[in-house]
Design a protein around this motif. Structure first.
Motif, PDB file in Angstrom:
ATOM      1  N   ARG A 291      35.379 -30.956 -30.883  1.00  0.00           N
ATOM      2  CA  ARG A 291      34.913 -29.630 -31.307  1.00  0.00           C
ATOM      3  C   ARG A 291      34.681 -28.696 -30.128  1.00  0.00           C
ATOM      4  O   ARG A 291      34.934 -27.499 -30.217  1.00  0.00           O
ATOM      5  CB  ARG A 291      33.618 -29.754 -32.111  1.00  0.00           C
ATOM      6  CG  ARG A 291      33.791 -30.199 -33.527  1.00  0.00           C
ATOM      7  CD  ARG A 291      34.593 -29.203 -34.353  1.00  0.00           C
ATOM      8  NE  ARG A 291      34.090 -27.853 -34.229  1.00  0.00           N
ATOM      9  CZ  ARG A 291      33.366 -27.235 -35.130  1.00  0.00           C
ATOM     10  NH1 ARG A 291      33.089 -27.825 -36.250  1.00  0.00           N
ATOM     11  NH2 ARG A 291      32.929 -26.014 -34.921  1.00  0.00           N
ATOM     12  N   SER A 292      34.174 -29.220 -29.032  1.00  0.00           N
ATOM     13  CA  SER A 292      33.808 -28.352 -27.902  1.00  0.00           C
ATOM     14  C   SER A 292      34.969 -28.107 -26.945  1.00  0.00           C
ATOM     15  O   SER A 292      34.943 -27.137 -26.189  1.00  0.00           O
ATOM     16  CB  SER A 292      32.644 -28.969 -27.122  1.00  0.00           C
ATOM     17  OG  SER A 292      33.066 -30.153 -26.463  1.00  0.00           O
ATOM     18  N   GLY A 293      35.944 -28.994 -26.944  1.00  0.00           N
ATOM     19  CA  GLY A 293      37.041 -28.884 -25.988  1.00  0.00           C
ATOM     20  C   GLY A 293      36.714 -29.494 -24.637  1.00  0.00           C
ATOM     21  O   GLY A 293      37.541 -29.485 -23.734  1.00  0.00           O
ATOM     22  N   ALA A 294      35.526 -30.032 -24.502  1.00  0.00           N
ATOM     23  CA  ALA A 294      35.124 -30.682 -23.247  1.00  0.00           C
ATOM     24  C   ALA A 294      35.525 -32.155 -23.304  1.00  0.00           C
ATOM     25  O   ALA A 294      35.374 -32.802 -24.336  1.00  0.00           O
ATOM     26  CB  ALA A 294      33.621 -30.553 -23.041  1.00  0.00           C
TER      27      ALA A 294
ATOM     28  N   GLU B  52      13.739 -27.465 -27.539  1.00  0.00           N
ATOM     29  CA  GLU B  52      14.648 -28.568 -27.865  1.00  0.00           C
ATOM     30  C   GLU B  52      15.257 -28.349 -29.239  1.00  0.00           C
ATOM     31  O   GLU B  52      14.623 -27.808 -30.135  1.00  0.00           O
ATOM     32  CB  GLU B  52      13.899 -29.901 -27.839  1.00  0.00           C
ATOM     33  CG  GLU B  52      13.625 -30.425 -26.443  1.00  0.00           C
ATOM     34  CD  GLU B  52      14.882 -30.760 -25.667  1.00  0.00           C
ATOM     35  OE1 GLU B  52      15.793 -31.410 -26.221  1.00  0.00           O
ATOM     36  OE2 GLU B  52      14.949 -30.369 -24.494  1.00  0.00           O
ATOM     37  N   GLU B  53      16.470 -28.790 -29.378  1.00  0.00           N
ATOM     38  CA  GLU B  53      17.199 -28.754 -30.644  1.00  0.00           C
ATOM     39  C   GLU B  53      17.303 -27.350 -31.236  1.00  0.00           C
ATOM     40  O   GLU B  53      17.320 -27.157 -32.437  1.00  0.00           O
ATOM     41  CB  GLU B  53      16.603 -29.736 -31.650  1.00  0.00           C
ATOM     42  CG  GLU B  53      16.706 -31.175 -31.184  1.00  0.00           C
ATOM     43  CD  GLU B  53      16.278 -32.169 -32.236  1.00  0.00           C
ATOM     44  OE1 GLU B  53      16.134 -31.803 -33.413  1.00  0.00           O
ATOM     45  OE2 GLU B  53      16.103 -33.331 -31.873  1.00  0.00           O
ATOM     46  N   ARG B  54      17.371 -26.345 -30.355  1.00  0.00           N
ATOM     47  CA  ARG B  54      17.643 -24.991 -30.813  1.00  0.00           C
ATOM     48  C   ARG B  54      18.854 -24.490 -30.058  1.00  0.00           C
ATOM     49  O   ARG B  54      18.941 -24.615 -28.842  1.00  0.00           O
ATOM     50  CB  ARG B  54      16.467 -24.051 -30.551  1.00  0.00           C
ATOM     51  CG  ARG B  54      16.807 -22.633 -31.027  1.00  0.00           C
ATOM     52  CD  ARG B  54      15.664 -21.669 -30.988  1.00  0.00           C
ATOM     53  NE  ARG B  54      15.282 -21.142 -29.706  1.00  0.00           N
ATOM     54  CZ  ARG B  54      15.971 -20.248 -28.995  1.00  0.00           C
ATOM     55  NH1 ARG B  54      17.145 -19.838 -29.377  1.00  0.00           N
ATOM     56  NH2 ARG B  54      15.493 -19.783 -27.866  1.00  0.00           N
ATOM     57  N   THR B  55      19.788 -23.961 -30.785  1.00  0.00           N
ATOM     58  CA  THR B  55      20.986 -23.460 -30.136  1.00  0.00           C
ATOM     59  C   THR B  55      20.663 -22.184 -29.363  1.00  0.00           C
ATOM     60  O   THR B  55      19.855 -21.377 -29.812  1.00  0.00           O
ATOM     61  CB  THR B  55      22.096 -23.154 -31.166  1.00  0.00           C
ATOM     62  OG1 THR B  55      21.609 -22.194 -32.084  1.00  0.00           O
ATOM     63  CG2 THR B  55      22.527 -24.397 -31.896  1.00  0.00           C
TER      64      THR B  55
ATOM     65  N   ALA C  66      29.028 -25.110 -25.215  1.00  0.00           N
ATOM     66  CA  ALA C  66      29.724 -23.821 -25.075  1.00  0.00           C
ATOM     67  C   ALA C  66      29.005 -22.936 -24.053  1.00  0.00           C
ATOM     68  O   ALA C  66      29.639 -22.268 -23.231  1.00  0.00           O
ATOM     69  CB  ALA C  66      29.807 -23.120 -26.431  1.00  0.00           C
ATOM     70  N   PHE C  67      27.695 -22.939 -24.097  1.00  0.00           N
ATOM     71  CA  PHE C  67      26.862 -22.182 -23.157  1.00  0.00           C
ATOM     72  C   PHE C  67      27.124 -22.655 -21.726  1.00  0.00           C
ATOM     73  O   PHE C  67      27.348 -21.840 -20.819  1.00  0.00           O
ATOM     74  CB  PHE C  67      25.403 -22.405 -23.550  1.00  0.00           C
ATOM     75  CG  PHE C  67      24.406 -21.635 -22.760  1.00  0.00           C
ATOM     76  CD1 PHE C  67      23.965 -20.394 -23.197  1.00  0.00           C
ATOM     77  CD2 PHE C  67      23.857 -22.157 -21.599  1.00  0.00           C
ATOM     78  CE1 PHE C  67      23.010 -19.682 -22.479  1.00  0.00           C
ATOM     79  CE2 PHE C  67      22.917 -21.457 -20.881  1.00  0.00           C
ATOM     80  CZ  PHE C  67      22.491 -20.215 -21.320  1.00  0.00           C
TER      81      PHE C  67
END
Length: 157
Positions: A19-22, A81-84, A57-58
């Motif tokens: 999903r991330s491409g990493a 924590e656990e917040r985008t 992504a960040f």
């Protein structure tokens, strides 16, 4: 890009990678550096919460503009924590990084503008080298190759 059903609240490292491409190795590296975190299952497999997608992504966006990982880690540590990270988070942090980026751009422009001057010069006089001695800091201590002398070198190539 594979979609992850809403009912799935945790991702495997493979799902996060897809999903991330990493790359998986990059995700392991990010985790080792404290940029993202996971929990371990009873079978010792990593599980990432869905918000980790936004964090990755960040991280990748910040890396693309040249922000060091240590600085990115400090920025992410400010978030709960656990917040985008939100658009507002990115705006606040990117504003704080602006002066650092402006300075880096200035240095890169200086490098670009003087790069051709260095072909074949050998930098025998660091007093005149805008790349090895920006702002002539070393030249204030006299002419010649001071860095070699100060490091205990004999001054011979």
């Amino acid at each position: 890009m594979p979609q992850i059903p809403e009912k799935i609240h945790e991702l495997t490292v493979g799902q996060l990678s897809a999903r991330s491409g990493a790359a998986v190795s990059a995700l392991h590296f990010y985790e080792a550096k404290g940029l993202i975190s996971s929990r371990r299952t009873t079978g010792n497999q990593r599980r990432y919460t869905r918000d980790t997608l936004r964090r990755v992504a960040f991280v990748r966006a910040a890396q693309r503009v040249g922000i060091p990982l240590a600085t990115i880690r400090e920025a992410l540590a400010e978030l709960p924590e656990e917040r985008t990270p939100t658009r507002e988070d990115w705006a606040r942090l990117s504003e704080a990084w602006r002066s650092e980026l402006d300075e880096r751009i200035k240095q890169l422009n200086r490098l670009r503008d003087h790069l051709t001057d260095c072909i074949g010069c050998g930098c025998l006089s660091l007093a005149n080298c805008v790349l090895s001695n920006p702002d002539d800091v070393v030249g204030e201590r006299g002419a010649g190759s001071r860095l070699m002398v100060e490091r205990g070198g004999n001054g011979k190539g």
